[in-house]
Design a protein around this motif. Structure first.
Motif, PDB file in Angstrom:
ATOM      1  N   GLY A 102     -10.638   2.708   7.432  1.00  0.00           N
ATOM      2  CA  GLY A 102     -10.377   3.039   6.394  1.00  0.00           C
ATOM      3  C   GLY A 102      -8.954   1.944   5.612  1.00  0.00           C
ATOM      4  N   THR A 103      -8.052   1.795   6.717  1.00  0.00           N
ATOM      5  CA  THR A 103      -6.744   0.730   6.321  1.00  0.00           C
ATOM      6  C   THR A 103      -6.463  -0.052   5.662  1.00  0.00           C
ATOM      7  OG1 THR A 103      -5.858   2.473   7.828  1.00  0.00           O
ATOM      8  CG2 THR A 103      -4.582   0.625   7.336  1.00  0.00           C
ATOM      9  N   LYS A 110       0.983   4.113  -3.032  1.00  0.00           N
ATOM     10  CA  LYS A 110       1.226   5.345  -2.978  1.00  0.00           C
ATOM     11  C   LYS A 110       2.565   5.957  -3.820  1.00  0.00           C
ATOM     12  CE  LYS A 110      -0.837   7.463   0.440  1.00  0.00           C
ATOM     13  NZ  LYS A 110      -1.699   7.888   0.405  1.00  0.00           N
ATOM     14  N   ASP A 114      -9.441  -1.815   3.977  1.00  0.00           N
ATOM     15  CA  ASP A 114     -10.355  -1.013   2.535  1.00  0.00           C
ATOM     16  C   ASP A 114      -8.653  -0.886   1.971  1.00  0.00           C
ATOM     17  OD1 ASP A 114     -12.116  -1.238   3.974  1.00  0.00           O
ATOM     18  OD2 ASP A 114     -12.663   0.085   3.936  1.00  0.00           O
ATOM     19  N   ARG A 115      -7.654  -0.165   2.132  1.00  0.00           N
ATOM     20  CA  ARG A 115      -6.440   0.470   0.943  1.00  0.00           C
ATOM     21  C   ARG A 115      -5.676  -0.680   0.725  1.00  0.00           C
ATOM     22  NH1 ARG A 115      -8.690   5.085   4.156  1.00  0.00           N
ATOM     23  NH2 ARG A 115      -7.127   4.822   5.072  1.00  0.00           N
ATOM     24  N   TYR A 124       0.948  -1.500  -0.086  1.00  0.00           N
ATOM     25  CA  TYR A 124       0.158  -0.147   0.010  1.00  0.00           C
ATOM     26  C   TYR A 124       0.724   0.874   0.694  1.00  0.00           C
ATOM     27  CZ  TYR A 124      -2.531   3.532   2.526  1.00  0.00           C
ATOM     28  OH  TYR A 124      -3.146   4.803   3.319  1.00  0.00           O
ATOM     29  N   LYS A 173      -7.200  -2.972  -1.163  1.00  0.00           N
ATOM     30  CA  LYS A 173      -6.704  -3.288  -2.648  1.00  0.00           C
ATOM     31  C   LYS A 173      -5.747  -2.635  -3.641  1.00  0.00           C
ATOM     32  CE  LYS A 173      -7.069   1.742  -5.889  1.00  0.00           C
ATOM     33  NZ  LYS A 173      -6.192   1.635  -5.685  1.00  0.00           N
TER      34      LYS A 173
END
Length: 377
Positions: free
Chosen positions: A338-339, A204, A341-342, A200, A345
């Motif tokens: 939301g960590t 980014k 979720d990220r 993740y 992804k």
């Protein structure tokens, strides 16, 4: 050498996925629904909770007063086994200091820290053969939960200091500046597998420089070889951990492109069925001792205390100069909204995720650390 949590277990990512693939065989069955628990205010913890939706990079981590939350000894003493991939990394220090200073004993807990590779520990946690794990919600954990493992991420560990440059470094090509670096088509040297939480962070950083996980090639190397490969041209970019990045910091031939997001812990404590449902009182007591250790010994720039730093270096079995070569970590027991979720992804884009996307409440449980600081969600 001090090792970041993002690097400690990543080289075993392939084995992790194998372990997770066996989840259904080891499935302990559905957990009994937990009864509502009574939460009371905790002295000294008025600032022991922050809004999980606050993702500001400069967010101040939650803090109780020194020595808080106060111990609440269990009626029956409990022995707990927590697995960790290493005892030599700074991010594990709150656990080791908590044991050394007797913070867990104050709660009636005999905590044993056991070094186990993550692929060995994960199924043991799910079956209840160990009680907790100091790790991260990596792809293998997500795949295991999808396969039936009764595991939850119950507390965070740290986020980096803004001055830290642990992360993605590139060797500048002719005419490039740090602002104009394009990562597309580059070869990255890393000891990190795509199944780790660092995927993740890596994604980014790549997106900000014209690349993506599918637009670069990876060369997995040993921890001692990553920097060498970057310097001798074997790779043209690398993910450098603490304190290795100090070797190229300030050298005009290299540029730092980004690391772990500020203010967002990506690992910490995982509980299995023993502390989630069978004995949540012990689970809360464990987190209360962990939080109290952070509040007492790891506030702000804890490395400014030379006496504490010397004792910490001895505890971690590292040179004091190595420990002080990088900024203090921002110890943080909370989990941001939301960590997971990220993370999922990024795992999907890296091709290491199996099964359905898991909603946050299937992976995260904030209620136990909320109870420890007296917060009613």
């Amino acid at each position: 050498m001090r090792i970041s949590t993002l690097g400690t277990t990543l080289f075993v990512a392939g084995s992790l996925l194998v372990s997770a693939g066996c989840a259904k065989h080891d499935d302990p069955g559905p957990a009994t629904a937990a009864k509502p628990r009574t939460i009371t205010a905790v002295a000294g913890c008025a600032k022991g909770w922050t809004d999980p939706a606050d993702l500001a990079p400069d967010r101040a981590p939650a803090r109780c007063d020194k020595g808080a939350p106060a111990p609440r000894p269990l009626a029956r003493k409990r022995k707990l086994v927590l697995a960790t991939g290493t005892l030599a990394a700074e991010y594990v220090a709150p656990l080791e200091v908590g044991v050394q200073k007797g913070e867990f004993k104050k709660e009636g807990l005999d905590v044993q820290l056991k070094v186990l590779p993550t692929p060995d520990a994960l199924p043991l946690l799910a079956k209840g053969d160990i009680d907790a794990q100091w790790a991260a919600p990596e792809a293998a954990v997500m795949n295991g939960i999808n396969g039936g493992f009764d595991i939850k991420w119950v507390a965070g560990n740290f986020s980096p200091d803004p001055a830290s440059k642990s992360g993605l470094w590139a060797r500048l090509k002719d005419g490039e500046t740090p602002a104009s670096v394009s990562m597309k088509g580059r070869k990255m040297g890393t000891m990190i597998g795509k199944g780790s939480v660092v995927t993740y962070a890596m994604e980014k950083a790549l997106e900000q420089h014209g690349g993506g996980l599918n637009s670069i090639s990876f060369q997995q190397l040993g921890s001692a070889d990553v920097l060498t490969a970057l310097q001798n041209g074997g790779v043209d970019s690398a993910w450098l951990l603490d304190p290795v990045w100090r070797k190229v910091d300030g050298d005009a031939k290299y540029a730092f492109l980004g690391g772990q997001p500020l203010g967002e812990p990506l690992g910490g404590v995982l509980f299995g069925p023993n502390l989630l449902t069978k004995d949540p009182d012990a689970g809360v007591a464990f987190l209360r001792a962990y939080i109290r250790t952070v509040d007492t010994y790891f506030v702000g720039d804890y490395k400014a205390d030379k006496g504490f730093t010397a004792s910490l270096a001895k505890l971690l079995k590292t040179d004091e100069s190595v420990l002080t070569a990088t900024p203090s970590l921002r110890m943080d027991w909370e989990i941001r909204k939301g960590t997971t979720d990220r993370l999922q992804k990024a795992y999907r884009e890296a091709g290491v995720s199996n099964g359905a996307v898991l909603p946050e409440d299937k992976v995260v449980n904030r209620s136990l650390y909320a109870e420890a600081v007296g917060h009613t969600p």
